[in-house]
Design an enzyme around this catalytic site. Sequence first.
Site, PDB file in Angstrom:
ATOM      1  N   THR A 150       4.273  -1.964   1.678  1.00  0.00           N
ATOM      2  CA  THR A 150       5.341  -1.148   2.270  1.00  0.00           C
ATOM      3  C   THR A 150       4.740  -0.032   3.131  1.00  0.00           C
ATOM      4  O   THR A 150       5.402   0.479   4.029  1.00  0.00           O
ATOM      5  CB  THR A 150       6.255  -0.525   1.190  1.00  0.00           C
ATOM      6  OG1 THR A 150       5.461   0.201   0.252  1.00  0.00           O
ATOM      7  CG2 THR A 150       7.045  -1.587   0.448  1.00  0.00           C
ATOM      8  N   PRO A 196       5.570   3.791 -11.593  1.00  0.00           N
ATOM      9  CA  PRO A 196       4.455   3.163 -10.869  1.00  0.00           C
ATOM     10  C   PRO A 196       4.704   2.921  -9.378  1.00  0.00           C
ATOM     11  O   PRO A 196       3.768   2.603  -8.652  1.00  0.00           O
ATOM     12  CB  PRO A 196       4.248   1.818 -11.591  1.00  0.00           C
ATOM     13  CG  PRO A 196       5.375   1.635 -12.517  1.00  0.00           C
ATOM     14  CD  PRO A 196       6.085   2.918 -12.667  1.00  0.00           C
ATOM     15  N   GLU A 197       5.926   3.074  -8.931  1.00  0.00           N
ATOM     16  CA  GLU A 197       6.201   2.756  -7.522  1.00  0.00           C
ATOM     17  C   GLU A 197       5.590   3.797  -6.596  1.00  0.00           C
ATOM     18  O   GLU A 197       5.628   4.986  -6.847  1.00  0.00           O
ATOM     19  CB  GLU A 197       7.703   2.663  -7.264  1.00  0.00           C
ATOM     20  CG  GLU A 197       8.417   1.614  -8.111  1.00  0.00           C
ATOM     21  CD  GLU A 197       7.915   0.187  -7.923  1.00  0.00           C
ATOM     22  OE1 GLU A 197       7.094  -0.056  -7.030  1.00  0.00           O
ATOM     23  OE2 GLU A 197       8.349  -0.687  -8.690  1.00  0.00           O
TER      24      GLU A 197
HETATM   25  C1  LIG Z   1       1.547  -3.363  -5.847  1.00  0.00           C
HETATM   26  C2  LIG Z   1       2.555  -2.384  -5.276  1.00  0.00           C
HETATM   27  O1  LIG Z   1       1.993  -1.720  -4.168  1.00  0.00           O
HETATM   28  C3  LIG Z   1       2.851  -0.832  -3.515  1.00  0.00           C
HETATM   29  O2  LIG Z   1       2.090  -0.206  -2.519  1.00  0.00           O
HETATM   30  P1  LIG Z   1       2.336  -0.359  -0.960  1.00  0.00           P
HETATM   31  O3  LIG Z   1       3.545  -1.193  -0.753  1.00  0.00           O
HETATM   32  O4  LIG Z   1       1.091  -0.776  -0.268  1.00  0.00           O
HETATM   33  O5  LIG Z   1       2.560   1.136  -0.413  1.00  0.00           O
HETATM   34  P2  LIG Z   1       2.968   2.474  -1.147  1.00  0.00           P
HETATM   35  O6  LIG Z   1       4.218   2.310  -1.875  1.00  0.00           O
HETATM   36  O7  LIG Z   1       2.934   3.532  -0.161  1.00  0.00           O
HETATM   37  O8  LIG Z   1       1.795   2.761  -2.170  1.00  0.00           O
HETATM   38  C4  LIG Z   1       0.452   2.819  -1.754  1.00  0.00           C
HETATM   39  C5  LIG Z   1      -0.114   4.237  -1.788  1.00  0.00           C
HETATM   40  O9  LIG Z   1      -1.545   4.166  -1.727  1.00  0.00           O
HETATM   41  C6  LIG Z   1      -2.061   5.122  -0.841  1.00  0.00           C
HETATM   42  N1  LIG Z   1      -2.527   4.444   0.370  1.00  0.00           N
HETATM   43  C7  LIG Z   1      -2.457   3.122   0.654  1.00  0.00           C
HETATM   44  N2  LIG Z   1      -2.997   2.871   1.862  1.00  0.00           N
HETATM   45  C8  LIG Z   1      -3.408   4.051   2.359  1.00  0.00           C
HETATM   46  C9  LIG Z   1      -4.049   4.434   3.588  1.00  0.00           C
HETATM   47  O10 LIG Z   1      -4.335   3.647   4.468  1.00  0.00           O
HETATM   48  N3  LIG Z   1      -4.305   5.758   3.764  1.00  0.00           N
HETATM   49  C10 LIG Z   1      -3.995   6.675   2.808  1.00  0.00           C
HETATM   50  N4  LIG Z   1      -4.270   7.956   3.082  1.00  0.00           N
HETATM   51  N5  LIG Z   1      -3.407   6.347   1.638  1.00  0.00           N
HETATM   52  C11 LIG Z   1      -3.115   5.044   1.425  1.00  0.00           C
HETATM   53  C12 LIG Z   1      -0.900   6.040  -0.498  1.00  0.00           C
HETATM   54  O11 LIG Z   1      -0.806   7.057  -1.465  1.00  0.00           O
HETATM   55  C13 LIG Z   1       0.295   5.098  -0.618  1.00  0.00           C
HETATM   56  O12 LIG Z   1       1.497   5.756  -0.773  1.00  0.00           O
HETATM   57  C14 LIG Z   1       3.349   0.212  -4.464  1.00  0.00           C
HETATM   58  O13 LIG Z   1       4.368   0.964  -3.899  1.00  0.00           O
HETATM   59  C15 LIG Z   1       3.968  -0.428  -5.653  1.00  0.00           C
HETATM   60  O14 LIG Z   1       4.328   0.560  -6.525  1.00  0.00           O
HETATM   61  C16 LIG Z   1       2.995  -1.369  -6.310  1.00  0.00           C
HETATM   62  O15 LIG Z   1       1.878  -0.632  -6.804  1.00  0.00           O
END
Ligand SMILES: C[C@@H]1O[C@H](OP(=O)(O)OP(=O)(O)OC[C@H]2O[C@@H](n3cnc4c(=O)[nH]c(N)nc43)[C@H](O)[C@@H]2O)[C@@H](O)[C@H](O)[C@@H]1O
Length: 410
Positions: A369, A32-33
């Site tokens: 993140t 899920p990460e």
């Molecule tokens: C609750 C936690 O949240 C954590 O998310 P968090 O730190 O925001 O950040 P990420 O680990 O990157 O996971 C969020 C994912 O959502 C999409 N995403 C989010 N914001 C944007 C954006 O502004 N533009 C685009 N194009 N894509 C976006 C993108 O695939 C990104 O890798 C997760 O890593 C953990 O596994 C867990 O789900």
Amino acid sequence: SSEEFWVSQSPAHLVSDRARFRRYLLYDVNPPEGFNLRRDVYIRMASLLKILMKSEEWVMVLPPWGRLYHWQSPDIHQVRIPWSDFFDLESLNKNIPVMEYEDFIAENGGPFIDQIYVLQSYAEGWKEGPWEEKVDERPCLDPPLYSQDKHEYYRGWFWGYEETRGLNVSCLSVQGSASVIAPMLLKNTPARNRSVMLDRAENLLHDHYGGKEYWDTRRSMVFARHLRAVGDEFRSKYLNSTNEADRIPDEEDWTKLKVELGSSLGGPYLAVHLRRKDFIWGHREDVPSLEGAVKKIRSLMKTHGLDKVFVATDAVRKEYEELKRLLPEMVRFEPTWEELELYKDGGVAIIDQWVCAHARFFIGTSVSTFSFRIHEEREILGLDPKTTYNRFCGDLERACEQPTHWKVVY
Ligand SMILES: C[C@@H]1O[C@H](OP(=O)(O)OP(=O)(O)OC[C@H]2O[C@@H](n3cnc4c(=O)[nH]c(N)nc43)[C@H](O)[C@@H]2O)[C@@H](O)[C@H](O)[C@@H]1O
């Protein structure tokens, strides 16, 4: 190639033995990460690899990207994605020796991994008393991730490579930073366990978060050139932003890039990272409503005299339409189908991050993140910290603490 680079760094008499017997470190992360948490785990693994390399020759096998929960665009191929689609391998190789998984299969003479360690916490948890770093072989706590086939080889997810097998699987309870496991890996004879995979690698923590080594690895994670190019073109076309005008250094080689904080100006736009989806489903109090976010955006544009706003968001269509209604002037990177197929969800997210990183002022989402990695990118580019470490507050959040400034250590 990476091999040539490392060979050229070592004394001749060592090259023959060490390079010939180099061992492989593989890893994977809890499914899920998301992408940007995984980037953080890479930094921890890199620091482990540096420790191992003090005693033996090792190379990091980059875990192919794929099947990420957040990559939801239908109809495009999103497994077994090599790192070179997202990152610049030459830059990574200036920090530690790395190779793609398919190159590992070729060099290793087949898709077999000698030893897999599934990392887990201690069943008894962390009891009172001083923090102790430790690792022990223990019975597996969770349902098994690997199962034996009829030849008694282990099958598992293996990044979507169905033909990959593990020869041995065991579970390790770990508590501590990545280095805690190094003695154990070095004790294994290379003849027996030449390739070692750590699964659930996020269970290992940073050896020194925010230290020089952290930053060396972080700086080496330069985005792939084609994605940077798309981001730069977008900046110039829609946001009136070029490195020259924005006083942003053009240096591609991270080992030569060292900018004084505040010397870069950034493009004439406000950039926003508005994390939605699972961040709002939990009704977290540190995430704003769309109205709240737009109010803040408008006020920032006014304060900083910026008439353009770039929005990066994972909002679902309905929410996005609402946002567009509230903020009609917003600019967003909207890939065509062909572009999406080419760059994939991961690449589009990187382009979003790249554009956010170059803005005159940035505001992100609490504890995402995705936003943190933008902070770091801006720090590397030399933008003023006041324009970087900002986040939205929840509509009813009382003490809205702003993100911490992590200074680059060179
Ligand atoms: C609750 C936690 O949240 C954590 O998310 P968090 O730190 O925001 O950040 P990420 O680990 O990157 O996971 C969020 C994912 O959502 C999409 N995403 C989010 N914001 C944007 C954006 O502004 N533009 C685009 N194009 N894509 C976006 C993108 O695939 C990104 O890798 C997760 O890593 C953990 O596994 C867990 O789900």
